[in-house]
Enzyme design. Structure first.
Site, PDB file in Angstrom:
ATOM      1  CB  THR A 293      11.248 -37.706 -31.512  1.00  0.00           C
ATOM      2  OG1 THR A 293      11.862 -38.454 -32.548  1.00  0.00           O
ATOM      3  CG2 THR A 293      11.781 -36.292 -31.511  1.00  0.00           C
TER       4      THR A 293
ATOM      5  CD  GLU B  73       8.115 -42.811 -36.227  1.00  0.00           C
ATOM      6  OE1 GLU B  73       8.178 -41.745 -35.604  1.00  0.00           O
ATOM      7  OE2 GLU B  73       7.536 -42.934 -37.315  1.00  0.00           O
TER       8      GLU B  73
ATOM      9  CE  LYS C 175      15.124 -37.656 -33.015  1.00  0.00           C
ATOM     10  NZ  LYS C 175      14.074 -37.418 -34.053  1.00  0.00           N
TER      11      LYS C 175
ATOM     12  CB  THR D  74      20.272 -39.717 -39.751  1.00  0.00           C
ATOM     13  OG1 THR D  74      18.999 -40.191 -39.317  1.00  0.00           O
ATOM     14  CG2 THR D  74      21.058 -39.262 -38.548  1.00  0.00           C
TER      15      THR D  74
ATOM     16  CG  ASN E 184       4.280 -42.103 -38.086  1.00  0.00           C
ATOM     17  OD1 ASN E 184       4.779 -41.042 -37.740  1.00  0.00           O
ATOM     18  ND2 ASN E 184       4.967 -43.215 -38.227  1.00  0.00           N
TER      19      ASN E 184
END
Lengths: 390, 390
Positions: free
Chosen positions: A141, A262, A167, A178, A385
């Site tokens: 993603t 991220e 991922k 996860t 985000n």
């Protein structure tokens, strides 16, 4: 590569950027399976489905989509997950109960099942023994790099392999597993033997990392073993061998996840020792690893150890502030609860500029120890985000 | 203004930018006192000192510095806190045990006590009955606006006042009190009567807000009552009156703190109802209010309700996802665990553009309810905290 597995990944149009978003693992023969899943009380449709299906102990394929979590999608979501499995089974010529499903992406939007149906023939055709990279890309993603680890072991002189693919990269503070992780092996083992090994390896790896403190609704870690290598787990000694290889695979994946968190620029191990118990040590490591103030200081490459002590102090476990030592790698920055001065701080700042380092917190109270891996908290995390759905 | 109090604030050179950083409250007569303090196990020297001193029940002055937390500063830190109090007492001509101390700022650096000593005469001279704004400015750290609230009440026909002054703006997830808050009243009341009222008011206000999930080492909330208005608390009915005014003062300050949270652009109430118990409701409200993913979505003005459900689901309390309703102000966005579609989302997005709004989460399981006030998580938060010490 593991014997008897094929992987594929294609673009079905679920991701707005046109990248690969539909993935498939297929084992030539039915494989023993183990799974651990999110403990979030909100669970996506594919998680509900897989929890049921792994009870039989055997599966032959896993179909995965990114771009949509199929979560908070009600009865339709469950029907869509079932239909995804059925389509894959039909394309592969196997029973639909032999297929597991996983999804990741935005929560609360209906799964575009027609796009998945349209792409299914392509996906089946794309299966290749060397297709793991395509699979790994198709499940990403906000990840920036695919995450694949392969390790080898042997039991009774017969080699076996484990390939793990995972991922991230946000909503990561796993609680059982996860976001998504798939490990396949060509060893032979019963699902009853595999389950505790997967649980133990997950606890030591995925459950010891954090990116942003949020636990996903879709966390899924699966382990398949198809036996095609000829190696067989048939004794506790074999279990120990397999466990150590599996631990290595999952821990390596876990670190890759944090490193690619991220907006992350640093991979930092928060190692607590000298606690009264391992549980206390974990509680402190986890609280420090999730402190936004520490994580922003890491991004700023600022050896702001006061924030480490302040976070440790709110972890809810025994702590004597005037006993605590803190090191950045080998640099002793805090001795008995007080800073070691500007020379130490200059050394510590050098450590902070590294892409990967360790912060050790020694409570000097007992023998309890635990580590949690975390990343820094950057401007890019906020950007990613704030705009995630647009 | 409250009768019999003087306030002052001067620049002593503790802040790098030359702004006011040393503050004093002085009551003409000794006042009953109550205090609540951080439950962080790492506690700053002035917190340790004040905890001791309020046991006598009476104080006449509070000296406060910003720019340095005097925390993790060992024996020297305690000596410095004692010396600060002694200098203020000497300048005011009162006993040193009548002076409390509070500090806020960077953890782990020695307090520049010589600068404080040099500025003390100025500070004493600066005391004025209308000096509350100077005091409020001098205790600020990353706050952008001073926070002062004055409210009036009356008992038996005699009016009394409460003035509250507080500062934020980071390391805010109070656990007993916020970073620093000082409330003074001209009512007469014993410290024994004041303490439970301050505790109750703090629990309902400061302990229901969060900015970044970190609990400070210096959290201190004090309440002084000097009796100079002539109003006297002498019955449960009087207590109820005073409590309601005090609640109003602290709740107003608490909301001001969140509104001025580091980098914050929005003040958001997370209101949970329909939980099995109030405690369950609080647990969910607190988890949602501290979710970085929700807070970044708020910054992005994205009605990403999946993140609200995902955070609620990991709060560790009973929840049936397919029963949950979520509203943004009056806009029903989620009904029975599923999104209400694009029209609702457009309406919700309009709410998100407001500087202040409410997110209501109805679990439809029972009668438990609780609210937590939070703010969004912005790029500026990361900038402020990456560079805090430089």
């Amino acid at each position: 590569m593991c014997q008897g597995y094929k992987f594929g990944g294609v673009a079905a149009g679920l991701k707005k950027n046109g990248q690969k978003d539909l993935a498939l693992i297929f084992s030539e023969v039915s494989a023993s399976v183990a799974g651990v899943f999110t403990r979030n009380r909100v669970q996506a449709a594919p998680v509900l489905l897989d929890r049921q299906r792994i009870k039989t102990g055997m599966v032959q394929a896993v179909i995965v989509n990114s771009g949509n979590a199929n979560c908070c999608t009600g009865v339709q979501g469950v029907q869509d997950a079932l239909y995804m499995a059925r389509m894959a089974a039909s394309g592969l010529g196997i029973a639909e109960e032999q297929v597991l499903v996983a999804s990741t992406g935005v929560i609360g939007e209906p799964l575009p099942i027609a796009k998945i149906e349209a792409a299914m023939p392509d996906l089946i055709r794309a299966l290749r023994t060397d297709g793991a990279t395509h699979f790994a890309r198709a499940i990403m993603t906000t990840d920036t790099v695919p995450k694949i680890v392969t390790r080898q072991g042997q039991v009774d002189g017969i080699p076996f392999m484990i390939t793990g693919i995972a991922k991230g990269a946000g909503m990561i503070r796993p609680d059982m597993a996860t976001m998504l992780s798939f490990a396949v092996s060509d060893i032979a083992a019963s699902s009853v033997a595999l389950q505790p090994m997967l649980k133990a390896a997950s606890d030591r790896s995925f459950n010891r990392i954090t990116i942003d403190g949020d636990t996903s609704t879709n966390d899924t870690a699966l382990l398949l073993a198809n036996g095609l290598s000829g190696a067989v787990i048939s004794s506790p000694a074999h279990c120990a061998i397999f466990q150590s290889v599996l631990d290595d695979v999952l821990m390596t994946l876990a670190k890759q996840l944090v490193k690619d968190g991220e907006g992350a620029t640093k991979l930092v191990e928060i190692a607590v020792k000298g606690a009264l118990t391992d549980k206390d040590a974990y509680q402190i490591a986890d609280t420090v690893a999730n402190s936004n103030l520490l994580k922003t200081a890491l991004f700023g490459e600022d050896a702001n150890w006061g924030r480490i002590l302040a976070a440790a102090g709110r972890a809810g476990v025994p702590l004597q502030p005037d006993k605590v030592d803190i090191c950045f790698d080998k640099v002793l920055m805090v001795k008995d609860g007080m800073g070691c001065g500007q020379a130490a701080e200059r050394e510590a700042t050098r450590v902070l500029k590294k892409p990967q380092f360790e912060i050790t917190i020694d409570l000097k109270l007992g023998a309890g120890a635990a580590s949690v891996f975390t990343c820094d908290f950057s401007i890019d995390y906020v950007k990613i985000n704030a705009d995630y759905r647009s």
